[in-house]
Design a protein around this motif. Structure first.
Motif, short mmCIF file in Angstrom:
data_model
loop_
_atom_site.label_atom_id
_atom_site.label_comp_id
_atom_site.label_asym_id
_atom_site.label_seq_id
_atom_site.Cartn_x
_atom_site.Cartn_y
_atom_site.Cartn_z
N MET A 1 0.86 -1.21 0.00
CA MET A 1 0.00 0.00 0.00
C MET A 1 0.88 1.25 0.00
O MET A 1 1.74 1.43 0.86
N ALA A 2 0.64 2.08 -0.99
CA ALA A 2 1.52 3.25 -1.15
C ALA A 2 1.33 4.24 0.00
O ALA A 2 0.30 4.23 0.68
N GLU A 3 2.33 5.04 0.16
CA GLU A 3 2.38 6.05 1.24
C GLU A 3 1.10 6.87 1.35
O GLU A 3 0.50 7.00 2.40
N ASN A 4 0.68 7.40 0.17
CA ASN A 4 -0.45 8.34 0.20
C ASN A 4 -1.79 7.70 -0.19
O ASN A 4 -2.69 8.38 -0.62
N THR A 5 -1.89 6.40 -0.05
CA THR A 5 -3.16 5.75 -0.34
C THR A 5 -4.10 5.89 0.86
O THR A 5 -3.70 5.63 1.99
N VAL A 6 -5.32 6.31 0.60
CA VAL A 6 -6.25 6.52 1.70
C VAL A 6 -7.20 5.35 1.82
O VAL A 6 -7.47 4.85 2.90
N ILE A 7 -7.72 4.91 0.66
CA ILE A 7 -8.65 3.79 0.69
C ILE A 7 -8.16 2.70 -0.26
O ILE A 7 -7.73 3.00 -1.39
N GLN A 8 -8.21 1.50 0.23
CA GLN A 8 -7.72 0.38 -0.56
C GLN A 8 -8.69 -0.79 -0.39
O GLN A 8 -8.84 -1.32 0.72
N CYS A 9 -9.40 -1.16 -1.49
CA CYS A 9 -10.31 -2.31 -1.41
C CYS A 9 -9.77 -3.43 -2.26
O CYS A 9 -9.35 -3.21 -3.40
N ASN A 10 -9.81 -4.64 -1.74
CA ASN A 10 -9.40 -5.80 -2.52
C ASN A 10 -10.52 -6.83 -2.55
O ASN A 10 -10.88 -7.37 -1.52
N ASN A 11 -11.03 -7.05 -3.75
CA ASN A 11 -12.00 -8.11 -3.96
C ASN A 11 -13.14 -8.06 -2.94
O ASN A 11 -13.57 -9.09 -2.41
N LEU A 12 -13.62 -6.86 -2.70
CA LEU A 12 -14.66 -6.63 -1.69
C LEU A 12 -15.99 -7.24 -2.12
O LEU A 12 -16.38 -7.13 -3.29
N ASP A 13 -16.65 -7.84 -1.20
CA ASP A 13 -17.93 -8.49 -1.49
C ASP A 13 -18.94 -8.15 -0.40
O ASP A 13 -18.58 -8.10 0.78
N LEU A 14 -20.21 -7.92 -0.79
CA LEU A 14 -21.20 -7.70 0.26
C LEU A 14 -22.54 -8.28 -0.19
O LEU A 14 -23.03 -7.96 -1.28
N THR A 15 -23.09 -9.13 0.63
CA THR A 15 -24.40 -9.73 0.34
C THR A 15 -25.34 -9.42 1.48
O THR A 15 -25.02 -9.66 2.65
N PHE A 16 -26.49 -8.83 1.17
CA PHE A 16 -27.51 -8.59 2.21
C PHE A 16 -28.39 -9.81 2.32
O PHE A 16 -28.84 -10.35 1.31
N GLU A 17 -28.66 -10.23 3.54
CA GLU A 17 -29.65 -11.30 3.74
C GLU A 17 -31.02 -10.64 3.90
O GLU A 17 -31.23 -9.85 4.81
N THR A 18 -31.94 -10.91 3.02
CA THR A 18 -33.27 -10.32 3.17
C THR A 18 -34.31 -11.44 3.26
O THR A 18 -33.99 -12.61 3.10
N ASN A 19 -35.53 -11.01 3.53
CA ASN A 19 -36.62 -11.98 3.68
C ASN A 19 -36.75 -12.91 2.48
O ASN A 19 -36.99 -14.09 2.64
#
Ligand SMILES: Nc1ncnc2c1ncn2[C@@H]1O[C@H](COP(=O)(O)OP(=O)(O)OP(=O)(O)O)[C@@H](O)[C@H]1O
Ligand SMILES: Nc1ncnc2c1ncn2[C@@H]1O[C@H](COP(=O)(O)OP(=O)(O)OP(=O)(O)O)[C@@H](O)[C@H]1O
Ligand SMILES: Cc1ncc(C[n+]2csc(CCO)c2C)c(N)n1
Ligand SMILES: [Mg+2]
Ligand SMILES: [Mg+2]
Lengths: 261, 287, 306, 301, 261
Positions: free
Chosen positions: E1-19
């Protein structure tokens, strides 16, 4: 008044009486709209676009000047069901299915059940919603709801469509898609459309005539002819003529804003 | 010796509390399981309350003429079913139901009349709002005087008690439709009744059910209290006031149990009905 | 001074004049007592109050007291200032009722809340059903007043000689319009307005002594009230918190009550007791009490009076 | 600006409130007189019949409005009674309606304060604890189906037995009735902040008590006042019914009862009217306080 | 991660469980945002723009992959008050004055009253609202409310601004004006800005980098560099480079939409 004039306003004035004094919402509006035109009202928030549309629909009474719709008073026109009105929010009744919502004006107008069914089917197809007849409004996306609302306003086949920012709540892609569909529908049916928006590209893309309004009091600042021809596609938005008209509208808006001070 | 009861009750309380705590924190995948758990939690809580009550009564040897333990009340319920049923018929099936239907019905009709005539809305509604807040039970002796001893006088009290909540809520509901929805009907040149039936009544349903639910508990209380001012010798209110005097406090609680059961069931029934009728309301929608 | 709390059976009225007079005239004070008089009301059950410790002495009718005793509130009669019963059934003459034989099919107003026992005993002695079955009478739970007879909702209502009867008269019906049946005359009189305490209290000699002084001072109050009815009525009025009682009515009530309390020093006569118990036990299939009560009265208190 | 608004405001009040409400009230009074005649006439006819005299209609009508124990007293009879028992009696007199109103008012206010407190407490618990939410809510509804009014006398005796007497037992019955609307309203109110407002607090890493005091509590204030208006009226009912059993004590309930006991319908009606006026005043006071609080909080009226 | 990197996402996943089953809101998101960048997320409704922003703000937990904010977990970053968040609606508390609203985060963070006052004043000036401290939100226009909301998010001087369609509810003219002001503010403070929008011109006008997303499941369709330089004015919108980038974004959006089927 010419043969094919649908709406004719002369020196129209409207003042709302409110708790803290009168609000001069419309002042000296002169406007003629002909059969088959697609006219957009554009202007900053509060300039009276909605009010002017509501006066045409007889949802508001002007306090001065006069207005004729189809050669009669707006009230008579309304009683004759001269127009379909599409609101900013889809305003579908949540306790009725999509089919039931489209059926609503037909029921009010006393059209028998057998005919209603055919009309519902036809209009659902027109807005590409076949198969959703039995669904409830909240089960549809915003864009689909807005299409259902348009189908509802078309169901009794009025000669004129009054639309108040019908796509204001939708995202750009869906909006583009519905713009194309509306244009197609207009080309097919040749209805007169009066359309309120505050998106410049939308106004330019759709209209044959753009009415630029300015606020406090609401006046017509400029009327711009929008001669982009028939058979427009979305690509037209990158043509120089489009950009030119858009620029003209934007300048008109800015000047209108400046008037204010 | 007597402490045993109290300690047992407290232990039971703590155990059920712990179970409930665990149950409430967990989310169950299976819907029916979740629904079952949602019922089980309050039931366990109620059971803990009853055990605590029993424990206190026995532990402190509370005189049964003051507060009988639940076990004694239950024994009385099972042995006096015939009397309880007769009282229930007299008070609930006759006075409450008749009064409820008439009170809610006339409140509803009055609301529509009031809605049609703006002058009445301005004049009657503030008064209705006020009367809805009045100690209506005070009318009970007068109703007995006017309508006699049998259930009609109780029904009359119920009518007065339920009328105003219905009136006020329905008028509020009829006014609750959005401007856009009303303008829409206007663009169809729809007449008053069409707008009422197709738009305003459906939109008012949540308000109307609100009144029905409030009234379902008010009605029972009103009828029972009215029986204090004279009745034939049957009825829940009659039994309550008579058996206190006879030191049969367990019978009093048996009647209270019936009243609470009937009240909760009617409330629950109305809530179910509400769900079915106002299925479209955001609070019930399932996507 | 020794404190005692007395729970009345009903609202503040001349029916209880003796106690108010004793308090007002300082008779209790003289006897070294500090008496708190708690007014009753239509839904106050004195046995429940004493069981809950809200009072030391209560005023109750013997049928109700004996029934409560069977329900586990060990009430004991310690004195009986009311010698005679004031209970009556008052009927409209225009209903055609001339004697108890005319009761079947008629509607009778009755007080419940433990006050129904004398009526039920009487009816069962007459062989009349009270549950609404054929050949019996229709019973109404009479409210707090005599409206049912005025409005012809009932043919007869329960009245006391000193109270409700006069309310009917005041309402515009005359004595000629009415037929009255006194329980005394029907031979079904039961003892009213006795003083009761809890059995365990009598085990304490100091308490017995206190009670003896209380009964004696109360009887002195009754004597005074009988001799000065108007003054007694005024004292009652002063003690009425509702401010609803009228002077006329209380003075008349005092005179009528005096007829019931006259000629007793507070001692319970064993004959009266036995007659009451017999009446209650005579109640056919559903007697008020299931058997002859044991130790339901005592003379230890009245014996200690000087 | 305030001056001109006041004028306009008055005209508006005249047309939107005074005239319509006045007309409806007049109609009610007219109806009341009609009913007075109709309901009281049979007794007069009866009297006349028994006395064997004919009476004319006008005589009948005037007599129906002057009975001592009418089935329905005429409005002016009630008005006279109210006048006599308020203005012409010393406030401390037991025959003064103001004295009885005061007695009832004091237990109403105590019960209302207790009920509001309890309701808020329950709501706070329910909103912050899942167990409380799930186990308590159904029982709170059930609690209101118990005819507490019917067992009020017993409750008072039982409370006396555990040493609670005087104002408190009546107040407790008021509390039992009035905590319910407050609890239900406050659960709604404390849950009324939008998700966005709650998320905002989360971005600040605010703790529970900060979320409560800076967000949930202020957001629930309008709900609190709405439910307090219901609660105060119902507290009054509780206090009155709490006074019924001890028919000999003071208060509007005792007044109602003793009126009923002695067939004094005029007294019943004047107590009823006093209760009505008291209820109206209490609701109005809460409404005014609510308005001024929400206005101070910047919420538009 | 570079010095001035603020946000770094890698292969981010999000699943909502709904009805009715899981909703796959984010899938395989790889994204790097550097210090001082102005990054816009654009995409059709429901594509996960808000969700991604909320994950960064630790208002939502990812169900897969990993994400770092300032080199730590989003939760730690939130605890350290690393960012200010601006919602679509101004989300001002109606019972607090404008000053009180700006004071809110400061109170929560335990900053003493004396300092708070200076900060409120400074930030009101920053968004041109001096003099409105004592007014309540409803006494201000929509645009002013949105500026107050920005001032609130700036008041505790976070290094990063997360903005979720902050100008979505405003009309075009006001929106243009606020866009200019935001750009100015960004140039002045050099904060990192992550900005959600569904207006193409807005995204192009403001950003140094545009992330085009596509729905079901929400993915990054394309990342477009927006090299229009500093010191942009509204006129830039009629330059060919602007129109070109806008066209590119629009095409990206259409393709993303097409993916869906
Ligand atoms: N019913 C009303 N009473 C009082 N004033 C009104 C009313 N309706 C509109 N106005 C005022 O009239 C003016 C014009 O309003 P109108 O709704 O026509 O604007 P608009 O151009 O449609 O604005 P927007 O783009 O925000 O929809 C505004 O100043 C508005 O506040
Ligand atoms: N709390 C939640 N529970 C379940 N599903 C959710 C939740 N929040 C969002 N979703 C779903 O996740 C998807 C992405 O939603 P998100 O709000 O991130 O979209 P968006 O790009 O911000 O859309 P918009 O432009 O309409 O704001 C949508 O399908 C939405 O329905
Ligand atoms: C509900 C009710 N119960 C009893 C009486 C009649 N009453 C008047 S005084 C008194 C007590 C005698 O000591 C009784 C029983 C009534 N009017 N209402
Ligand atoms: Mg508008
Ligand atoms: Mg979003």
């Amino acid at each position: 008044m010419a043969e094919n004039t649908v709406i004719q306003c002369n020196n129209l004035d409207l003042t709302f009486e409110t708790n803290d004094g009168p609000v001069h919402a419309l002042k000296g509006i002169d406007l003629t709209i002909d059969q088959g035109e697609f006219v957009s009202f554009i202007g900053p928030s509060g300039c009276g676009k909605t009010t002017l549309l509501r006066v045409i629909a007889d949802l508001e009474k002007p306090t001065g000047g006069d207005i004729q719709v189809n050669g009669m008073s707006p009230e008579e026109a309304r009683m004759k069901r001269a127009y379909g009105y599409v609101f900013q929010a889809a305003a579908l009744y949540p306790w009725r299915t999509i089919g039931g919502n489209i059926s609503l004006p037909l029921e009010v107008m006393g059209i028998p059940k057998s005919e209603r069914e055919a009309l519902i089917k036809k209009n659902l197809e027109l807005v590409n919603l076949d198969g959703f007849e039995k669904k409830f409004p909240w089960q549809l996306s915003g864009g689909m709801q807005q299409r259902a609302s348009i189908a509802r306003s078309l169901s009794f086949d009025p000669d004129m469509l009054l639309m108040d920012e019908p796509f204001g709540a939708l995202d750009e892609i869906v909006r583009d898609y519905l713009n194309e569909q509306l244009l197609e529908l207009w080309a097919k049916t040749k209805k007169t459309v009066v359309f309120v928006t505050h998106s410049i590209p939308e106004a330019v893309f759709l209209s044959t005539k753009i009415v630029v309004m300015s606020p406090r009091p609401g006046r017509i600042h400029e009327i711009i002819d929008c001669d982009l021809g028939d058979n427009r596609t979305l690509d037209i938005r990158e043509t120089p003529r489009f950009i030119e008209i858009a620029h003209q509208v934007r300048e008109g808006l800015k000047l209108g804003h400046a008037d204010e001070h | 010796m007597s402490m045993v009861f109290i300690v047992t009750a407290l232990v039971f309380w703590i155990v059920t509390w712990a179970i409930n705590n665990a149950l409430a924190k967990r989310r169950f995948k299976d819907r029916t399981v979740q629904a079952g758990v949602d019922i089980l939690i309050p039931v366990l809580f109620g059971a803990a309350l009853l055990v605590l009550w029993e424990g206190i009564c026995r532990g402190f040897s509370v005189p049964t003429v003051l507060l009988p333990p639940p076990s004694m009340i239950w024994a009385r319920i099972t042995s006096s079913l015939d009397i309880l049923w007769a009282d229930f018929q007299q008070t609930y099936m006759k006075a409450v139901l008749a009064g409820f239907v008439m009170g809610c019905g006339s409140g509803f009709i009055a609301a529509i009349i009031v809605d049609r005539i703006p002058f009445l809305r301005k004049g009657l509604l503030p008064i209705g709002n006020l009367v809805a807040a009045l100690p209506i039970v005070g009318m009970a002796p007068i109703m007995v005087m006017w309508f006699g001893f049998d259930w009609p006088s109780k029904a009359a009290v119920v009518v007065i008690m339920t009328f105003f909540p219905m009136l006020v809520n329905t008028v509020a509901g009829l006014g609750a439709t959005g401007h856009i929805e009303r303008d829409l009907m206007h663009t169809y040149a729809s007449n008053y009744w069409q707008t009422l039936i197709k738009l305003r009544l459906p939109a008012a349903m949540p308000f109307i059910f609100n009144a029905l639910k409030i009234n379902s508990t008010l009605a029972l209380i009103g009828a029972i209290v009215a029986e204090f001012f004279g009745t034939p010798i049957v009825g829940m209110g009659f039994r309550i006031s008579t058996e206190v005097g006879r030191m049969n406090v367990d019978m009093v609680w048996a009647e209270i149990f019936v009243a609470a059961l009937a009240g909760s069931l009617s409330y629950g029934l109305l809530a179910l009905l509400e769900r079915a009728v106002t299925f479209w309301h955001p609070s019930y929608r399932s996507k | 001074a020794d404190k005692l709390t007395l729970q009345l059976k009903w609202v503040t009225q001349a029916q209880f004049a003796g106690y108010y007079v004793a308090k007002d005239k300082g008779f209790y004070e003289e006897a070294g007592l500090d008496i708190e008089i708690k007014a009753g009301g239509p839904d106050i059950a004195p046995p429940q109050v004493i069981a809950g410790g809200g009072a030391d002495v209560i005023i109750d009718w013997m049928p109700s007291a004996l029934a409560s005793r069977e329900k586990g509130v060990p009430l004991v009669n310690i004195a009986q200032p009311f010698k005679r019963s004031g209970m009556m059934l008052t009927c409209r003459k225009d209903t055609g009722i001339k004697s108890p034989d005319d009761f079947p099919g008629k509607t009778l107003g009755v007080w419940f809340f433990g006050n129904e026992y004398p009526f039920l005993s009487w009816m069962s002695q007459l062989g009349l059903a009270t549950d609404g079955s054929d050949g019996g009478v229709t019973v109404l739970k009479q409210g707090f007043n005599v409206d049912p007879i005025l409005q012809k909702q009932a043919d007869c209502v329960s009245t006391m000689t000193y109270n409700e009867y006069w309310q009917i008269i005041d309402a515009g019906l005359s004595e000629d319009d009415l037929v009255t049946f006194k329980y005394e005359n029907a031979g079904v009189a039961t003892l009213e307005d006795g003083l009761y305490v809890l059995e365990e209290d009598l085990a304490d000699p100091a308490m017995v002594d206190k009670l003896a002084r209380f009964v004696q001072a109360s009887m002195k109050g009754w004597r005074y009230a009988e001799e000065n009815p108007d003054e007694a009525a005024d004292i009652v009025l002063e003690n009425d918190d509702t401010g609803a009682q009228t002077e006329e009515h209380q003075r008349r009530m005092m005179r009528e009550v005096a007829k019931l309390t006259a000629g007793t020093d507070g001692r319970l006569s064993e004959d009266d007791y036995n007659r009451t118990v017999a009446t209650l036990l005579a109640g056919g299939s559903d007697p008020v009490i299931s058997g002859p009560p044991q130790n339901a009265w005592t003379s230890v208190v009245t014996d200690k009076m000087m | 600006m305030p001056m001109s608004i006041k004028r306009e405001g008055f005209a508006a009040i005249l047309h939107d409130r005074l005239i319509p409400i006045g007309t409806v009230l007049l109609a009610i009074f007219a109806l009341w007189y009609v009913f007075t005649v109709v309901l009281n006439a049979p007794f007069e006819r009866d009297q006349a019949e028994r006395a064997g005299v004919e009476i004319s209609t006008s005589e009948l009508i005037s007599k129906t409005m002057a009975q001592k124990r009418p089935i329905l007293p005429a409005p002016h009879q009630v008005a006279v009674e109210i006048w006599e028992t308020t203005v012409e009696k010393k406030i401390t007199s037991k025959r003064s309606l103001i004295y009885h109103t005061w007695v009832t008012l004091s237990s109403t206010l105590l019960g209302f304060a207790l009920g509001t407190g309890l309701g808020i407490l329950l709501a706070v618990g329910i909103v912050h604890s899942k167990v409380l939410d799930k186990s308590l809510m159904p029982w709170i509804i059930t609690s209101q189906t118990i005819p507490i009014l019917a067992i009020a006398p017993m409750v008072i005796v039982v409370l006396n037995a555990i040493g609670i007497s005087g104002l408190l037992p009546k107040a407790i019955i008021s509390m039992y009735l009035s905590f319910f609307p407050v609890a239900v309203g406050m659960v709604k109110g404390l849950r009324s902040p939008e998700v966005m407002h709650l998320d905002l607090m989360r971005t600040y890493n605010a703790n529970r008590s900060q979320v409560f005091w800076k967000l949930r509590w202020p957001a629930s204030v309008p709900f609190l006042f709405t439910s307090m208006k219901v609660a105060v009226a119902i507290s009054l009912v509780g206090a009155i019914v709490g006074e019924l059993p001890t028919g000999a004590s003071a208060g509007l309930g005792a007044r109602l009862l003793s009126g009923s006991y002695y067939g004094q319908t005029i007294q019943i009606w004047s107590a009823l009217i006093a209760a009505a006026v008291l209820a109206a005043l209490l609701v109005m006071v809460i409404d005014l306080i609510g308005r001024s609080v929400t206005r101070r909080m910047g919420v538009v009226a």
